[in-house]
Design a protein around this motif. Structure first.
Motif, mmCIF file in Angstrom:
data_model
loop_
_atom_site.group_PDB
_atom_site.id
_atom_site.type_symbol
_atom_site.label_atom_id
_atom_site.label_comp_id
_atom_site.label_asym_id
_atom_site.label_seq_id
_atom_site.Cartn_x
_atom_site.Cartn_y
_atom_site.Cartn_z
ATOM 1 N N THR A 169 0.780 -1.034 0.175
ATOM 2 C CA THR A 169 0.168 0.047 -0.209
ATOM 3 C C THR A 169 0.751 1.391 -0.110
ATOM 4 O OG1 THR A 169 -2.012 -1.487 1.084
ATOM 5 C CG2 THR A 169 -2.203 1.503 1.402
ATOM 6 N N ALA A 170 1.913 1.114 0.470
ATOM 7 C CA ALA A 170 2.675 2.639 1.229
ATOM 8 C C ALA A 170 3.560 2.515 -0.449
ATOM 9 C CB ALA A 170 3.631 1.896 2.133
ATOM 10 N N GLU A 182 3.526 12.236 4.193
ATOM 11 C CA GLU A 182 2.635 13.051 4.926
ATOM 12 C C GLU A 182 1.074 12.772 5.046
ATOM 13 O OE1 GLU A 182 3.523 16.753 6.218
ATOM 14 O OE2 GLU A 182 0.957 17.217 6.824
ATOM 15 N N GLU A 183 1.003 12.839 3.563
ATOM 16 C CA GLU A 183 -0.305 11.967 2.739
ATOM 17 C C GLU A 183 -0.652 10.744 3.225
ATOM 18 O OE1 GLU A 183 -0.965 15.808 -0.364
ATOM 19 O OE2 GLU A 183 0.161 13.495 -0.780
ATOM 20 N N ILE A 184 0.540 9.917 2.886
ATOM 21 C CA ILE A 184 0.535 8.705 3.402
ATOM 22 C C ILE A 184 0.326 8.688 4.705
ATOM 23 C CG2 ILE A 184 1.692 6.269 2.330
ATOM 24 C CD1 ILE A 184 2.839 8.042 0.869
ATOM 25 N N ALA A 185 0.700 8.804 5.754
ATOM 26 C CA ALA A 185 0.759 8.403 6.597
ATOM 27 C C ALA A 185 -0.669 8.832 7.748
ATOM 28 C CB ALA A 185 1.964 9.425 7.427
ATOM 29 N N GLU A 186 -1.035 9.673 6.532
ATOM 30 C CA GLU A 186 -3.029 10.075 7.168
ATOM 31 C C GLU A 186 -3.525 9.348 7.126
ATOM 32 O OE1 GLU A 186 -5.748 13.461 5.988
ATOM 33 O OE2 GLU A 186 -3.721 14.104 6.883
ATOM 34 N N ALA A 187 -3.043 8.554 5.317
ATOM 35 C CA ALA A 187 -3.960 7.120 4.701
ATOM 36 C C ALA A 187 -3.872 6.181 5.712
ATOM 37 C CB ALA A 187 -3.619 7.385 3.717
ATOM 38 N N MET A 188 -2.469 5.910 5.828
ATOM 39 C CA MET A 188 -2.814 3.847 6.543
ATOM 40 C C MET A 188 -2.554 4.308 8.479
ATOM 41 S SD MET A 188 0.614 2.970 4.041
ATOM 42 C CE MET A 188 0.501 1.491 4.266
ATOM 43 N N ASP A 189 -3.050 5.950 8.191
ATOM 44 C CA ASP A 189 -3.005 6.388 9.849
ATOM 45 C C ASP A 189 -1.829 5.650 11.128
ATOM 46 O OD1 ASP A 189 -4.141 7.260 12.121
ATOM 47 O OD2 ASP A 189 -5.264 5.135 12.760
ATOM 48 N N PRO A 191 2.771 6.869 11.708
ATOM 49 C CA PRO A 191 3.482 8.268 12.138
ATOM 50 C C PRO A 191 4.397 8.197 9.741
ATOM 51 C CG PRO A 191 4.494 6.751 13.425
ATOM 52 C CD PRO A 191 3.075 5.834 12.829
ATOM 53 N N VAL A 192 4.368 9.262 9.994
ATOM 54 C CA VAL A 192 5.746 9.518 9.076
ATOM 55 C C VAL A 192 6.680 8.512 8.911
ATOM 56 C CG1 VAL A 192 6.660 11.352 7.572
ATOM 57 C CG2 VAL A 192 4.950 12.057 8.314
ATOM 58 N N GLY A 193 7.570 9.036 9.897
ATOM 59 C CA GLY A 193 8.313 7.172 10.060
ATOM 60 C C GLY A 193 8.068 6.169 9.422
ATOM 61 N N THR A 194 7.494 5.833 10.053
ATOM 62 C CA THR A 194 7.061 4.475 9.628
ATOM 63 C C THR A 194 7.027 4.069 7.859
ATOM 64 O OG1 THR A 194 5.699 4.216 11.608
ATOM 65 C CG2 THR A 194 4.944 2.888 10.030
ATOM 66 N N PHE A 200 10.715 2.513 1.363
ATOM 67 C CA PHE A 200 12.261 1.840 1.650
ATOM 68 C C PHE A 200 12.249 0.352 1.494
ATOM 69 C CE2 PHE A 200 16.050 -0.562 4.257
ATOM 70 C CZ PHE A 200 16.805 0.395 3.384
ATOM 71 N N ARG A 201 11.716 -0.504 2.717
ATOM 72 C CA ARG A 201 11.785 -1.441 2.909
ATOM 73 C C ARG A 201 10.661 -2.582 1.470
ATOM 74 N NH1 ARG A 201 8.564 -1.919 8.319
ATOM 75 N NH2 ARG A 201 8.961 -4.623 7.336
ATOM 76 N N ALA A 202 9.972 -1.953 1.050
ATOM 77 C CA ALA A 202 9.242 -2.288 -0.124
ATOM 78 C C ALA A 202 10.648 -2.693 -1.660
ATOM 79 C CB ALA A 202 7.961 -1.480 -1.004
ATOM 80 N N ARG A 203 10.754 -1.306 -1.900
ATOM 81 C CA ARG A 203 11.854 -1.315 -2.756
ATOM 82 C C ARG A 203 13.212 -1.640 -2.339
ATOM 83 N NH1 ARG A 203 11.959 5.330 -2.432
ATOM 84 N NH2 ARG A 203 10.461 6.349 -3.939
ATOM 85 N N GLU A 204 13.922 -1.890 -1.677
ATOM 86 C CA GLU A 204 14.462 -3.148 -1.691
ATOM 87 C C GLU A 204 14.345 -4.419 -1.703
ATOM 88 O OE1 GLU A 204 17.624 -1.721 -0.707
ATOM 89 O OE2 GLU A 204 17.776 -3.161 0.414
#
Lengths: 215, 191
Positions: A169-170, A182-189, A191-194, A200-204
């Motif tokens: 999803t991210a 920030e928008e993704i953080a809001e959509a996924m409820d 933190p931005v750090g998450t 990053f983990r998806a790209r890896e």
């Protein structure tokens, strides 16, 4: 497609100024950092800009030429011209706007040299025309390149399908929908750090699948 | 360590890396081929996701552009291939020394009334003019890279000449082009 200013086939000494000054996006700021470094003579910084924009420039040139077999050569020429004119870039516009204008000029020069009817660069191709051009590109390329391209697409899509739902999803919200962290953080409820970590983990994970193909 | 840096690269690609971290990351990526490879892979994945079945560059495209720039620089400056093979990291110091020499020569050879340069690039469709287009009109100072490139050009064209011949070459180039003269003159002024 963006409204490029009138072009006369030459590289203008300065990029167009954005009259309605808007805050630069994060991507524009990171581009500008690389441009400044390249202007100071750091070639590696320009190499990173090539890596970032190579696919977009090739795609643009292929659509303009309507003969995609030459797209990579013309795109390469555009990047060389951009490098040589980099000293004139002051950051009044986004780097990619400036780069795309050079690519458009380069493609138009090629079309003029062939004495073909140039495509109106402000008129976007409709979806079916774009698809036809891209399809032709893939089928007129060398067989090896066509196979590799197909494999890359299949590998990326398969890798994304295999991702855990939160990572998938991210990365989709970022890459396909273009949302900010920030928008993704809001959509996924979360933190931005998450969000940053999930993308990053998806790209890896995708990179691990791609690496054997690209090495 | 690598994961942390690669996460920074991922955020950098999205324009989400804090500005204070960009400089160090850019330096790392310039030095480390594996980091550049990861960056290229992240870019490629994004392109594929945005346009499934679309056009993507071949894996060696960026390397070909880099080689073309080296080749182009070598041709336009008349430098021997050795110059483009020299270490990327030793170039700045050497070029700075050369730029200083060229600027000193310029101040000896150029009259102050030659400073009123014009925009020499307008309407010039020659790709070679792009190098000249890099010099901002209106008297703005050139970047160090521009001065270095100019100085490299002058030296490369006179390195095999006698001192008298070298002086003539520089005099000819500088006198023929007020724009170039201004660059060299301003470079000395800025010191």
């Amino acid at each position: 497609m963006a409204n490029f200013p009138p072009v006369d086939g030459s590289i203008q000494p300065h990029e167009p100024r954005d009259e309605d000054a808007r805050p630069a996006s994060g991507i524009e700021q990171s581009d500008l950092e690389l441009v400044r470094r390249a202007q100071r003579g750091e070639r590696g910084a320009f190499d990173l800009l090539v890596l970032r924009y190579q696919h977009k420039v090739i795609k643009l040139v292929a659509r303009l030429l309507r003969d995609p077999t030459e797209a990579e050569d013309v795109a390469q020429d555009a990047f060389v011209k951009a490098y040589r004119a980099l000293g004139s870039f002051r950051g009044d516009s986004a780097f990619y706007t400036w780069l795309y204008r050079i690519a458009v000029n380069t493609a138009r020069n090629v079309m003029a040299s062939r004495q073909r009817r140039p495509l109106d660069y402000e008129a976007d191709l409709n979806e079916s025309e774009q698809s036809a051009v891209e399809s032709r590109m893939r089928h007129t390329d060398t067989p090896e390149a066509a196979v590799l391209s197909e494999e890359i697409h299949q590998t990326v899509n398969h890798a994304v399908e295999q991702l855990p739902e939160d990572l998938r999803t991210a990365i989709i919200l970022r890459e396909v929908e273009g949302l900010s962290y920030e928008e993704i953080a809001e959509a996924m409820d979360c933190p931005v750090g998450t969000v940053r970590s999930r993308i990053f983990r998806a790209r890896e994970a995708i990179d691990r699948s791609l690496k054997p193909l690209l090495d | 360590m690598t994961d942390r840096i690669n996460e920074q690269i991922s955020a950098f690609l999205d324009g989400e890396l804090p500005s204070g971290e960009i400089g160090l990351l850019a330096r790392r990526m310039e030095r480390d081929g594996e980091l550049r490879r990861a960056f290229g892979s992240y870019v490629l994945a994004g392109e594929v996701l945005r346009s499934p079945g679309g056009i993507t560059a071949r894996p060696d495209f960026a390397a070909r552009v880099s080689a073309a720039i080296d080749s182009s620089a070598s041709e336009s400056s008349g430098q021997a291939p050795l110059a483009s093979r020299s270490s990327r990291w030793s170039r700045p110091a050497l070029a700075t020394a050369v730029a200083a020499s060229a600027a000193l020569a310029a101040v000896l050879l150029v009259r102050p009334d030659m400073r009123g340069g014009e925009d020499i690039t307008a309407g010039n469709a020659d790709p070679g003019a792009a190098t000249l287009a890099a010099f901002p009109p209106g008297g703005a100072s050139p970047t160090p890279a521009q001065s270095q490139r100019l100085a490299g050009y002058l030296v490369a064209h006179s390195q095999f000449a006698s001192p008298i011949g070298r002086r003539n070459v520089w005099t000819g180039v500088l006198a023929a082009d007020p724009g170039i003269a201004r660059v060299a003159y301003d470079a000395v002024e800025a010191r």
